[in-house]
Design an enzyme around this catalytic site. Structure first.
Site, mmCIF file in Angstrom:
data_model
loop_
_atom_site.group_PDB
_atom_site.id
_atom_site.type_symbol
_atom_site.label_atom_id
_atom_site.label_comp_id
_atom_site.label_asym_id
_atom_site.label_seq_id
_atom_site.Cartn_x
_atom_site.Cartn_y
_atom_site.Cartn_z
ATOM 1 N N ASN A 207 0.851 -1.182 0.000
ATOM 2 C CA ASN A 207 0.000 0.000 0.000
ATOM 3 C C ASN A 207 0.891 1.237 0.000
ATOM 4 O O ASN A 207 2.113 1.124 -0.042
ATOM 5 C CB ASN A 207 -0.939 -0.015 1.212
ATOM 6 C CG ASN A 207 -0.175 -0.123 2.509
ATOM 7 O OD1 ASN A 207 0.629 0.741 2.833
ATOM 8 N ND2 ASN A 207 -0.400 -1.209 3.258
ATOM 9 N N LYS A 285 9.785 -15.273 -11.719
ATOM 10 C CA LYS A 285 8.886 -14.209 -12.144
ATOM 11 C C LYS A 285 7.749 -14.787 -12.982
ATOM 12 O O LYS A 285 7.982 -15.544 -13.932
ATOM 13 C CB LYS A 285 9.646 -13.157 -12.949
ATOM 14 C CG LYS A 285 8.753 -12.037 -13.458
ATOM 15 C CD LYS A 285 9.530 -11.052 -14.312
ATOM 16 C CE LYS A 285 8.595 -10.015 -14.918
ATOM 17 N NZ LYS A 285 9.306 -9.083 -15.812
ATOM 18 N N LYS A 335 -14.158 -0.874 14.539
ATOM 19 C CA LYS A 335 -12.865 -1.549 14.636
ATOM 20 C C LYS A 335 -12.397 -1.615 16.078
ATOM 21 O O LYS A 335 -11.855 -2.642 16.520
ATOM 22 C CB LYS A 335 -11.827 -0.826 13.774
ATOM 23 C CG LYS A 335 -10.456 -1.489 13.783
ATOM 24 C CD LYS A 335 -9.500 -0.807 12.795
ATOM 25 C CE LYS A 335 -8.148 -1.521 12.767
ATOM 26 N NZ LYS A 335 -7.236 -0.929 11.765
#
Length: 392
Positions: A207, A285, A335
Protein backbone atom coordinates in the site's frame (compact mmCIF):
# COMPACT_ATOMS: atom_id res chain seq x y z
CA UNK A 1 11.72 32.42 33.62
CA UNK A 2 13.20 30.42 30.75
CA UNK A 3 16.76 30.96 29.52
CA UNK A 4 16.54 31.12 25.74
CA UNK A 5 19.49 31.08 23.37
CA UNK A 6 18.46 32.72 20.11
CA UNK A 7 20.48 31.90 16.98
CA UNK A 8 19.89 34.50 14.27
CA UNK A 9 20.40 33.08 10.78
CA UNK A 10 21.33 34.94 7.61
CA UNK A 11 18.05 35.78 5.89
CA UNK A 12 15.96 38.87 5.26
CA UNK A 13 13.60 37.71 8.03
CA UNK A 14 16.42 38.24 10.55
CA UNK A 15 14.96 41.64 11.39
CA UNK A 16 11.98 39.84 12.95
CA UNK A 17 14.34 38.34 15.51
CA UNK A 18 14.36 41.78 17.11
CA UNK A 19 10.59 41.65 17.49
CA UNK A 20 10.86 38.13 18.92
CA UNK A 21 13.40 39.28 21.53
CA UNK A 22 11.03 42.04 22.62
CA UNK A 23 8.15 39.57 22.95
CA UNK A 24 10.28 37.07 24.88
CA UNK A 25 11.56 39.72 27.28
CA UNK A 26 8.01 41.01 27.81
CA UNK A 27 6.96 37.45 28.68
CA UNK A 28 9.68 37.31 31.34
CA UNK A 29 12.27 35.18 29.54
CA UNK A 30 16.02 35.77 29.56
CA UNK A 31 17.48 35.93 26.04
CA UNK A 32 21.06 35.46 24.86
CA UNK A 33 21.89 35.79 21.18
CA UNK A 34 24.25 34.13 18.74
CA UNK A 35 24.54 36.14 15.53
CA UNK A 36 25.75 34.16 12.51
CA UNK A 37 27.99 35.70 9.86
CA UNK A 38 25.05 35.79 7.46
CA UNK A 39 22.73 37.23 10.07
CA UNK A 40 25.15 40.11 10.65
CA UNK A 41 24.39 41.31 7.10
CA UNK A 42 20.82 42.03 8.18
CA UNK A 43 20.95 43.02 11.88
CA UNK A 44 23.77 44.21 14.09
CA UNK A 45 25.16 42.76 17.28
CA UNK A 46 24.61 46.16 18.89
CA UNK A 47 20.86 45.98 18.19
CA UNK A 48 20.51 42.46 19.59
CA UNK A 49 22.58 43.36 22.65
CA UNK A 50 20.44 46.43 23.37
CA UNK A 51 17.20 44.45 23.08
CA UNK A 52 18.37 41.39 25.02
CA UNK A 53 20.52 43.29 27.52
CA UNK A 54 23.11 40.54 27.16
CA UNK A 55 26.37 40.10 25.32
CA UNK A 56 25.92 38.87 21.73
CA UNK A 57 28.18 36.01 20.62
CA UNK A 58 29.39 36.00 17.03
CA UNK A 59 32.44 33.79 16.66
CA UNK A 60 33.86 30.45 17.67
CA UNK A 61 37.29 32.05 17.84
CA UNK A 62 36.78 34.46 20.75
CA UNK A 63 39.92 33.87 22.82
CA UNK A 64 38.36 34.61 26.22
CA UNK A 65 35.10 32.76 25.60
CA UNK A 66 36.71 29.67 24.14
CA UNK A 67 39.33 29.53 26.87
CA UNK A 68 36.26 28.85 29.02
CA UNK A 69 34.75 26.51 26.38
CA UNK A 70 32.19 29.15 25.49
CA UNK A 71 30.28 27.13 22.91
CA UNK A 72 29.78 24.29 25.40
CA UNK A 73 28.74 26.69 28.14
CA UNK A 74 26.24 28.44 25.88
CA UNK A 75 24.68 25.15 24.82
CA UNK A 76 24.43 23.91 28.42
CA UNK A 77 23.15 27.05 30.12
CA UNK A 78 20.09 27.49 27.90
CA UNK A 79 16.73 25.87 28.64
CA UNK A 80 15.74 26.17 24.97
CA UNK A 81 17.61 27.02 21.77
CA UNK A 82 15.63 28.88 19.10
CA UNK A 83 16.92 29.23 15.53
CA UNK A 84 15.22 32.24 13.94
CA UNK A 85 15.30 32.57 11.04
CA UNK A 86 16.23 29.03 10.07
CA UNK A 87 17.54 29.45 6.54
CA UNK A 88 17.83 26.63 4.02
CA UNK A 89 21.61 26.68 4.45
CA UNK A 90 21.52 26.60 8.25
CA UNK A 91 18.93 23.80 8.26
CA UNK A 92 21.08 21.81 5.81
CA UNK A 93 24.20 22.20 7.96
CA UNK A 94 22.28 21.23 11.10
CA UNK A 95 20.91 18.10 9.41
CA UNK A 96 24.39 17.12 8.20
CA UNK A 97 25.97 17.63 11.63
CA UNK A 98 28.33 20.34 10.38
CA UNK A 99 30.18 22.28 13.09
CA UNK A 100 32.10 25.01 11.27
CA UNK A 101 30.98 28.11 13.18
CA UNK A 102 29.70 29.02 16.63
CA UNK A 103 26.02 28.35 15.87
CA UNK A 104 26.43 24.90 14.33
CA UNK A 105 29.07 23.86 16.87
CA UNK A 106 26.91 24.62 19.89
CA UNK A 107 23.90 22.99 18.20
CA UNK A 108 25.92 19.81 17.76
CA UNK A 109 27.17 20.00 21.35
CA UNK A 110 23.78 20.47 23.02
CA UNK A 111 21.20 18.17 24.54
CA UNK A 112 18.88 21.13 25.09
CA UNK A 113 15.57 21.18 23.15
CA UNK A 114 15.90 23.03 19.82
CA UNK A 115 13.17 24.92 17.95
CA UNK A 116 13.65 26.08 14.34
CA UNK A 117 11.49 28.79 12.78
CA UNK A 118 12.25 28.47 9.05
CA UNK A 119 12.23 31.28 6.50
CA UNK A 120 13.22 31.01 2.84
CA UNK A 121 11.99 31.26 -0.74
CA UNK A 122 8.98 29.04 -1.49
CA UNK A 123 10.91 26.91 -4.00
CA UNK A 124 13.74 26.47 -1.54
CA UNK A 125 11.31 25.29 1.15
CA UNK A 126 9.56 22.86 -1.22
CA UNK A 127 12.80 21.52 -2.71
CA UNK A 128 13.27 17.80 -1.97
CA UNK A 129 16.68 18.50 -0.39
CA UNK A 130 15.17 20.90 2.16
CA UNK A 131 12.29 18.54 2.90
CA UNK A 132 14.80 15.72 3.48
CA UNK A 133 16.80 17.94 5.83
CA UNK A 134 13.70 18.98 7.77
CA UNK A 135 12.61 15.34 8.08
CA UNK A 136 16.09 14.43 9.34
CA UNK A 137 16.00 17.14 12.01
CA UNK A 138 12.49 16.22 13.11
CA UNK A 139 13.49 12.57 13.43
CA UNK A 140 16.46 13.71 15.54
CA UNK A 141 14.05 15.39 17.93
CA UNK A 142 14.41 18.97 16.68
CA UNK A 143 11.10 20.85 16.56
CA UNK A 144 10.91 22.44 13.09
CA UNK A 145 7.87 24.67 12.65
CA UNK A 146 6.04 24.85 9.35
CA UNK A 147 6.56 28.26 7.70
CA UNK A 148 3.69 30.63 7.01
CA UNK A 149 2.16 31.12 3.57
CA UNK A 150 2.21 34.52 1.95
CA UNK A 151 4.06 37.09 -0.11
CA UNK A 152 7.83 37.12 0.16
CA UNK A 153 10.55 39.71 -0.22
CA UNK A 154 11.49 38.13 -3.57
CA UNK A 155 8.00 38.77 -4.91
CA UNK A 156 6.86 35.14 -4.92
CA UNK A 157 3.98 33.71 -2.91
CA UNK A 158 3.63 30.46 -0.97
CA UNK A 159 4.99 28.60 2.07
CA UNK A 160 8.32 29.94 3.27
CA UNK A 161 7.56 33.07 5.28
CA UNK A 162 8.90 33.16 8.81
CA UNK A 163 6.10 32.20 11.22
CA UNK A 164 4.65 35.31 12.84
CA UNK A 165 6.15 36.17 16.23
CA UNK A 166 2.99 35.33 18.25
CA UNK A 167 3.01 31.85 16.67
CA UNK A 168 6.71 31.35 17.53
CA UNK A 169 6.09 32.59 21.07
CA UNK A 170 3.14 30.18 21.45
CA UNK A 171 5.33 27.28 20.29
CA UNK A 172 8.06 28.28 22.76
CA UNK A 173 5.49 28.36 25.56
CA UNK A 174 4.16 24.95 24.51
CA UNK A 175 7.65 23.44 24.53
CA UNK A 176 8.40 24.96 27.92
CA UNK A 177 5.22 23.43 29.29
CA UNK A 178 6.00 19.96 27.96
CA UNK A 179 7.17 17.36 30.44
CA UNK A 180 10.15 15.70 28.76
CA UNK A 181 10.24 12.90 31.33
CA UNK A 182 6.50 12.13 31.40
CA UNK A 183 7.07 8.64 29.91
CA UNK A 184 10.35 7.84 31.64
CA UNK A 185 10.58 4.15 32.50
CA UNK A 186 7.82 3.17 30.06
CA UNK A 187 8.34 0.73 27.20
CA UNK A 188 6.23 1.47 24.13
CA UNK A 189 6.01 -0.50 20.88
CA UNK A 190 5.30 1.41 17.67
CA UNK A 191 4.72 -0.19 14.27
CA UNK A 192 5.07 1.93 11.14
CA UNK A 193 4.99 1.82 7.35
CA UNK A 194 3.58 -0.78 4.97
CA UNK A 195 4.28 -4.47 4.64
CA UNK A 196 5.35 -6.08 1.36
CA UNK A 197 3.75 -9.46 0.65
CA UNK A 198 5.66 -11.20 -2.18
CA UNK A 199 3.91 -12.69 -5.20
CA UNK A 200 7.10 -13.69 -6.99
CA UNK A 201 10.74 -12.49 -6.77
CA UNK A 202 9.75 -9.22 -8.51
CA UNK A 203 6.19 -8.32 -7.48
CA UNK A 204 4.48 -7.84 -4.14
CA UNK A 205 1.22 -6.67 -2.56
CA UNK A 206 1.58 -3.39 -0.67
CA UNK A 207 0.00 0.00 0.00
CA UNK A 208 1.04 3.65 -0.11
CA UNK A 209 1.95 4.08 3.55
CA UNK A 210 5.08 6.22 3.92
CA UNK A 211 5.76 5.45 7.59
CA UNK A 212 6.03 9.17 8.40
CA UNK A 213 3.26 9.23 11.00
CA UNK A 214 4.57 6.18 12.84
CA UNK A 215 8.14 7.51 12.87
CA UNK A 216 6.91 10.89 14.15
CA UNK A 217 5.02 9.15 16.97
CA UNK A 218 8.10 7.12 17.90
CA UNK A 219 10.17 10.32 18.03
CA UNK A 220 7.58 12.12 20.18
CA UNK A 221 7.38 9.22 22.64
CA UNK A 222 11.17 8.98 22.90
CA UNK A 223 11.43 12.72 23.53
CA UNK A 224 9.25 12.19 26.60
CA UNK A 225 11.63 9.59 28.00
CA UNK A 226 9.97 6.38 26.79
CA UNK A 227 11.97 3.35 25.68
CA UNK A 228 10.60 2.92 22.18
CA UNK A 229 10.76 -0.23 20.06
CA UNK A 230 9.99 0.87 16.49
CA UNK A 231 9.05 -2.00 14.19
CA UNK A 232 9.23 -0.62 10.65
CA UNK A 233 8.10 -2.01 7.35
CA UNK A 234 10.04 -1.21 4.15
CA UNK A 235 10.48 2.59 4.31
CA UNK A 236 13.37 4.92 3.59
CA UNK A 237 13.26 7.09 6.72
CA UNK A 238 15.99 7.94 9.25
CA UNK A 239 15.68 6.34 12.68
CA UNK A 240 14.49 8.84 15.32
CA UNK A 241 16.89 9.71 18.11
CA UNK A 242 16.84 7.41 21.16
CA UNK A 243 14.62 4.87 19.36
CA UNK A 244 15.47 1.18 18.84
CA UNK A 245 14.45 0.16 15.33
CA UNK A 246 13.67 -3.28 13.93
CA UNK A 247 13.20 -3.56 10.16
CA UNK A 248 10.73 -6.12 8.79
CA UNK A 249 9.16 -6.83 5.40
CA UNK A 250 6.02 -8.96 5.64
CA UNK A 251 3.05 -8.98 8.02
CA UNK A 252 4.28 -12.26 9.50
CA UNK A 253 7.71 -10.69 10.11
CA UNK A 254 6.03 -7.74 11.85
CA UNK A 255 3.83 -9.98 14.00
CA UNK A 256 6.86 -11.95 15.17
CA UNK A 257 8.83 -8.77 15.93
CA UNK A 258 5.93 -7.41 18.01
CA UNK A 259 5.68 -10.69 19.91
CA UNK A 260 9.42 -10.58 20.69
CA UNK A 261 9.18 -6.93 21.80
CA UNK A 262 6.44 -7.66 24.35
CA UNK A 263 5.82 -6.98 27.19
CA UNK A 264 5.22 -3.24 26.91
CA UNK A 265 3.28 -0.55 28.72
CA UNK A 266 1.66 0.59 25.46
CA UNK A 267 1.57 -0.37 21.81
CA UNK A 268 0.77 2.06 19.01
CA UNK A 269 -0.03 0.05 15.89
CA UNK A 270 0.40 2.64 13.14
CA UNK A 271 1.59 0.29 10.38
CA UNK A 272 -0.68 -0.26 7.40
CA UNK A 273 -0.38 -4.04 7.37
CA UNK A 274 -1.49 -5.77 4.16
CA UNK A 275 -4.71 -7.70 4.77
CA UNK A 276 -3.84 -10.38 2.22
CA UNK A 277 -0.83 -12.35 1.06
CA UNK A 278 -0.21 -14.82 -1.75
CA UNK A 279 -0.96 -18.38 -0.69
CA UNK A 280 2.01 -19.58 -2.74
CA UNK A 281 4.94 -17.37 -3.72
CA UNK A 282 6.17 -18.20 -7.23
CA UNK A 283 9.88 -19.10 -7.26
CA UNK A 284 10.34 -17.35 -10.63
CA UNK A 285 8.89 -14.21 -12.14
CA UNK A 286 5.34 -14.87 -13.42
CA UNK A 287 5.12 -14.17 -17.14
CA UNK A 288 2.12 -12.39 -18.56
CA UNK A 289 2.26 -14.35 -21.84
CA UNK A 290 -0.44 -13.80 -24.44
CA UNK A 291 -3.42 -15.12 -22.52
CA UNK A 292 -5.17 -14.46 -19.23
CA UNK A 293 -3.06 -13.63 -16.16
CA UNK A 294 -2.16 -16.57 -13.94
CA UNK A 295 -4.63 -17.06 -11.05
CA UNK A 296 -3.47 -15.57 -7.76
CA UNK A 297 -4.69 -17.36 -4.66
CA UNK A 298 -4.81 -15.09 -1.61
CA UNK A 299 -5.10 -15.85 2.07
CA UNK A 300 -5.68 -13.57 5.03
CA UNK A 301 -2.71 -12.17 6.91
CA UNK A 302 -2.36 -12.33 10.65
CA UNK A 303 -4.34 -9.62 12.49
CA UNK A 304 -1.60 -8.17 14.68
CA UNK A 305 -3.82 -5.75 16.61
CA UNK A 306 -6.40 -8.41 17.53
CA UNK A 307 -3.66 -10.89 18.39
CA UNK A 308 -2.05 -8.49 20.87
CA UNK A 309 -5.44 -7.64 22.37
CA UNK A 310 -5.87 -11.30 23.37
CA UNK A 311 -2.26 -11.93 24.41
CA UNK A 312 -1.59 -12.64 28.07
CA UNK A 313 1.05 -9.88 27.91
CA UNK A 314 -1.39 -7.34 26.46
CA UNK A 315 -0.11 -3.79 26.96
CA UNK A 316 -1.96 -1.62 29.41
CA UNK A 317 -2.80 0.75 26.55
CA UNK A 318 -3.40 -0.67 23.06
CA UNK A 319 -3.84 1.81 20.21
CA UNK A 320 -4.74 0.91 16.64
CA UNK A 321 -4.89 3.02 13.50
CA UNK A 322 -7.65 2.95 10.88
CA UNK A 323 -7.00 4.44 7.44
CA UNK A 324 -10.41 4.99 5.85
CA UNK A 325 -11.78 6.63 2.72
CA UNK A 326 -15.43 6.92 3.80
CA UNK A 327 -17.53 6.69 6.98
CA UNK A 328 -14.31 7.21 8.88
CA UNK A 329 -15.74 7.45 12.40
CA UNK A 330 -18.23 4.61 11.95
CA UNK A 331 -15.53 2.22 10.72
CA UNK A 332 -13.13 3.30 13.47
CA UNK A 333 -15.65 2.80 16.27
CA UNK A 334 -16.55 -0.62 14.92
CA UNK A 335 -12.87 -1.55 14.64
CA UNK A 336 -12.18 -0.55 18.24
CA UNK A 337 -14.93 -2.83 19.50
CA UNK A 338 -14.15 -5.70 17.11
CA UNK A 339 -10.38 -5.75 17.66
CA UNK A 340 -10.40 -5.10 21.41
CA UNK A 341 -8.27 -1.93 21.21
CA UNK A 342 -8.45 0.81 23.84
CA UNK A 343 -8.11 3.61 21.30
CA UNK A 344 -8.35 3.88 17.53
CA UNK A 345 -6.75 6.75 15.65
CA UNK A 346 -8.78 7.11 12.46
CA UNK A 347 -7.45 9.10 9.53
CA UNK A 348 -9.23 10.02 6.31
CA UNK A 349 -6.97 8.93 3.45
CA UNK A 350 -9.41 9.74 0.67
CA UNK A 351 -7.20 12.63 -0.49
CA UNK A 352 -3.44 12.94 -0.99
CA UNK A 353 -2.58 12.01 2.60
CA UNK A 354 -0.55 8.81 2.44
CA UNK A 355 2.99 9.95 1.82
CA UNK A 356 2.21 13.57 2.74
CA UNK A 357 3.25 15.58 5.79
CA UNK A 358 -0.19 16.44 7.20
CA UNK A 359 -3.09 14.45 8.60
CA UNK A 360 -6.67 14.83 9.77
CA UNK A 361 -7.33 12.29 12.50
CA UNK A 362 -9.98 11.35 15.03
CA UNK A 363 -8.97 9.82 18.35
CA UNK A 364 -11.73 7.33 19.15
CA UNK A 365 -11.91 6.11 22.75
CA UNK A 366 -14.59 4.67 25.03
CA UNK A 367 -15.14 8.21 26.31
CA UNK A 368 -15.81 9.74 22.90
CA UNK A 369 -14.08 11.29 19.88
CA UNK A 370 -11.41 13.99 19.70
CA UNK A 371 -10.74 15.41 16.20
CA UNK A 372 -7.52 17.05 15.02
CA UNK A 373 -8.05 18.77 11.68
CA UNK A 374 -5.30 19.00 9.04
CA UNK A 375 -2.27 19.09 11.31
CA UNK A 376 1.36 18.34 10.45
CA UNK A 377 2.06 14.69 11.25
CA UNK A 378 4.67 15.82 13.77
CA UNK A 379 2.02 17.78 15.70
CA UNK A 380 -0.40 14.82 15.54
CA UNK A 381 2.42 12.77 17.08
CA UNK A 382 3.02 15.33 19.85
CA UNK A 383 -0.66 15.42 20.80
CA UNK A 384 -0.97 11.65 20.80
CA UNK A 385 2.19 11.31 22.93
CA UNK A 386 0.72 13.74 25.46
CA UNK A 387 -2.52 11.70 25.62
CA UNK A 388 -0.52 8.49 26.10
CA UNK A 389 1.50 10.08 28.92
CA UNK A 390 -1.71 11.18 30.63
CA UNK A 391 -3.21 7.68 30.29
CA UNK A 392 -0.16 5.85 31.64
Amino acid sequence: MTRILLIVGGGIAAYKACELIRALRAAGHEVRCVLTEGGAHFVTAMTLAALSENKVHTTLWDLKDEAEMGHIRLSREADLIVVCPGTADLIARMAAGVADDLATTLLLATDTPVLVAPAMNVRMWLHPATQRNVARLRSDGVRVMDPDDGAMACGEFGPGRLPEVPRILAEINRLNAADHSSLSGRHIIVTAGPTHEPIDPVRYIANRSSGKQGFAIAAALASRGARVSLIAGPVDLPTPARVTRYDVVTAQDMALAVEVALPADAAVMVAAVADWRAADVAPQKLKKGDGAPPPLQLERNVDILATIAHDARRPRLLIGFAAETEQVLEHAQAKRRRKGADWIVANDVSGDVMGGDANTVHLVTAAGVESWEHLPKTLVAERLADRIADAL
